[in-house]
Design a protein around this motif. Structure first.
Motif, PDB file in Angstrom:
ATOM      1  N   TRP A 164       9.754  -4.877  21.497  1.00  0.00           N
ATOM      2  CA  TRP A 164       9.326  -6.131  22.262  1.00  0.00           C
ATOM      3  C   TRP A 164       9.468  -5.775  23.782  1.00  0.00           C
ATOM      4  O   TRP A 164       8.409  -6.134  24.421  1.00  0.00           O
ATOM      5  CB  TRP A 164      10.025  -7.211  21.804  1.00  0.00           C
ATOM      6  CG  TRP A 164       9.510  -7.727  20.460  1.00  0.00           C
ATOM      7  CD1 TRP A 164       9.912  -7.170  19.160  1.00  0.00           C
ATOM      8  CD2 TRP A 164       8.752  -8.741  20.310  1.00  0.00           C
ATOM      9  NE1 TRP A 164       9.203  -8.049  18.351  1.00  0.00           N
ATOM     10  CE2 TRP A 164       8.485  -8.952  18.777  1.00  0.00           C
ATOM     11  CE3 TRP A 164       8.186  -9.715  21.040  1.00  0.00           C
ATOM     12  CZ2 TRP A 164       7.720  -9.784  18.334  1.00  0.00           C
ATOM     13  CZ3 TRP A 164       7.510 -10.907  20.378  1.00  0.00           C
ATOM     14  CH2 TRP A 164       7.203 -10.684  19.150  1.00  0.00           C
ATOM     15  N   PRO A 165      10.398  -5.395  24.349  1.00  0.00           N
ATOM     16  CA  PRO A 165      10.499  -5.163  25.865  1.00  0.00           C
ATOM     17  C   PRO A 165       9.652  -4.153  26.370  1.00  0.00           C
ATOM     18  O   PRO A 165       8.964  -4.523  27.310  1.00  0.00           O
ATOM     19  CB  PRO A 165      12.058  -4.832  26.021  1.00  0.00           C
ATOM     20  CG  PRO A 165      12.910  -4.993  24.941  1.00  0.00           C
ATOM     21  CD  PRO A 165      11.895  -4.911  23.615  1.00  0.00           C
ATOM     22  N   VAL A 166       9.280  -3.240  25.695  1.00  0.00           N
ATOM     23  CA  VAL A 166       8.175  -2.341  26.152  1.00  0.00           C
ATOM     24  C   VAL A 166       6.842  -2.776  26.078  1.00  0.00           C
ATOM     25  O   VAL A 166       5.771  -2.638  27.036  1.00  0.00           O
ATOM     26  CB  VAL A 166       8.322  -0.838  25.201  1.00  0.00           C
ATOM     27  CG1 VAL A 166       7.203   0.029  25.663  1.00  0.00           C
ATOM     28  CG2 VAL A 166       9.594  -0.114  25.286  1.00  0.00           C
ATOM     29  N   ALA A 167       6.538  -3.666  24.935  1.00  0.00           N
ATOM     30  CA  ALA A 167       5.229  -4.153  24.759  1.00  0.00           C
ATOM     31  C   ALA A 167       4.962  -5.217  25.985  1.00  0.00           C
ATOM     32  O   ALA A 167       3.968  -5.235  26.561  1.00  0.00           O
ATOM     33  CB  ALA A 167       5.054  -4.844  23.320  1.00  0.00           C
ATOM     34  N   ILE A 168       5.913  -6.034  26.161  1.00  0.00           N
ATOM     35  CA  ILE A 168       5.706  -7.073  27.161  1.00  0.00           C
ATOM     36  C   ILE A 168       5.727  -6.424  28.662  1.00  0.00           C
ATOM     37  O   ILE A 168       4.760  -6.694  29.504  1.00  0.00           O
ATOM     38  CB  ILE A 168       6.919  -8.052  27.199  1.00  0.00           C
ATOM     39  CG1 ILE A 168       7.047  -8.629  26.038  1.00  0.00           C
ATOM     40  CG2 ILE A 168       6.950  -8.845  28.396  1.00  0.00           C
ATOM     41  CD1 ILE A 168       8.090  -9.490  25.808  1.00  0.00           C
TER      42      ILE A 168
END
Length: 425
Positions: A164-168
């Motif tokens: 999730w952090p990488v995608a955001i």
């Protein structure tokens, strides 16, 4: 590899909490949703890590299980909340430099706030809920670290938690930052037309969002790589297999987990990243013109309070005024009394009277002070007049010129009702 002592991290975490709390009031007043979310998540994460490092400084006893449930979930949510808040800041900047941002209505602005809250609060809360799917134990306890979330190293964990952090960060970098760069030549004109933000504030927000994006994607990718290579990825068998013995709480003394360099590096990097995020935010906004004005207003307010509670001198006509506070035992509340001290000035007539100087014996006093004496009309003699008579030795008045008032003979009436005497006090 040597790491800083635990007390050093405790001090840094508390400072990070304070740095996030200082600029929060004026950002709340300006209704900057993205920056407020960033400060709240980073500040609370630093506060929780500070408490954990103090409580479990030299122990691994499970002394606060409810607190560990909350703090371990909050660490999972904060890892996603900071990139999400950065995405909200980038959305805000994009709307400011858009051509239609000048004519945005109140309903559109309210909708933008709701969208920011859905991103900055909704995504982290959803992440906390999804974490329960791959949560092997209730939580973990590391000495000097405190409570820590437990994640079962299986393939769904990367899709539900780790990515999730990488995608955001990628969405912020590719979507918003790219459009902002295309409009860089029009930024100043659009900012002046919008009137909601100065160029200095805009570039500070853009710098913070850029640093956050540049840090989120590489660090998130590195964490995924370490989790996949340090230990074998376990297959997903069933829900019961993942949550078997869920209430068991593993406890690791510092002498055990520090022997594993990969684990020690991951733990220290995770908790120091929140302190770094708080420090970066204060570096961008803690020294701005708006921040310096607020610091000056706070200092002026403190000085004003100190002056108002002190003694006020140099009153009117050379008189010194002092403020005193007494306590009324009947009313049960403090009463402020103004006491006037200094040289007391007497006039020719201390009280209001219709007598003039020429009526006192017919003598010409040649601008000298004449005592206020009794007259045949039976008027009373004031205290100030008596004190003035005693001090006026240079005024010579013949006793024949003074008329003594006559008083009626005292009589006694046995049938008269006795009168009550009033106390002179």
């Amino acid at each position: 590899m040597g790491y800083p002592p635990n007390w050093f991290f405790s001090a840094c975490a508390f400072i990070g909490f304070v740095l996030c709390a200082i600029p929060l009031p004026w950002h709340l007043k300006a209704r900057n949703t993205g920056t407020c979310l960033y400060m709240i998540w980073a500040g609370l994460a630093c506060l929780m890590l500070f408490i954990n490092s103090v409580v479990w400084n030299s122990t691994v006893i499970n002394k606060a299980p409810i607190w560990c449930d909350i703090s371990s979930k909050f660490i999972i949510g904060s890892a996603v909340a900071l990139p999400a808040a950065s995405l909200c800041i980038n959305r805000h900047l994009y709307h400011i430099v858009s051509v239609d941002s000048v004519t945005r209505t109140r309903a559109e602005k309210r909708r933008d706030v709701l969208v920011d809250l859905a991103i900055g609060l909704g995504i982290p809360i959803l992440e906390m809920i999804l974490h329960y799917i791959v949560q092997a134990q209730r939580f973990l306890i590391f000495e000097e670290i405190g409570c820590y979330p437990s994640i079962y190293n299986t393939l769904p964990a990367y899709a539900l938690v780790s990515c999730w952090p990488v995608a955001i960060g990628i969405v912020s970098a590719v979507g918003t930052i790219r459009k902002l760069a295309l409009r860089r030549a029009q930024i100043k004109g659009l900012l002046y037309a919008n009137g909601n933000m100065s160029p200095s504030q805009y570039f500070r927000l853009m710098g913070l969002a850029g640093v956050e994006v540049l840090g989120t994607v590489p660090i998130g990718a590195y964490i995924i790589y370490r989790n996949a290579t340090d230990s074998n990825i376990q297959p997903w068998i069933s829900w019961a297999n993942v949550h078997y013995d869920f209430s068991y709480v593993p406890q690791y003394p510092s002498s055990v987990w520090q022997e594993n360099p990969q684990l020690a590096g991951s733990l220290h990097m995770t908790r120091y990243l929140f302190v770094v995020c708080a420090t970066i935010f204060f570096a961008f906004f803690g020294f701005s013109d708006e921040a310096r004005r607020n610091y000056w207003h706070a200092y002026a307010s403190i000085v004003k309070v100190r002056i108002s509670t002190g003694t006020m001198s140099n009153g009117p006509s050379g008189t010194e005024w002092k403020q005193d506070m007494s306590y009324d035992r009947h009313l049960g509340m403090p009463i402020f009394i103004i006491q006037r001290t200094g040289t007391k000035r007497y006039s020719l007539a201390p009280f209001s009277t219709n007598h003039s100087i020429d009526n006192l014996g017919g003598k010409n006093l040649e601008n000298k002070q004449q005592p206020y004496l009794a007259t045949p009309s039976g008027r009373s003699i004031s205290k100030e007049g008596l004190s003035t008579v005693a001090s006026a030795a240079d005024v010579l008045v013949d006793s024949k010129d003074i008329t003594v008032p006559s008083f009626p003979e005292p009589t006694l009436d046995v049938n008269a009702v006795p009168r009550h005497r009033r106390s002179l006090s």
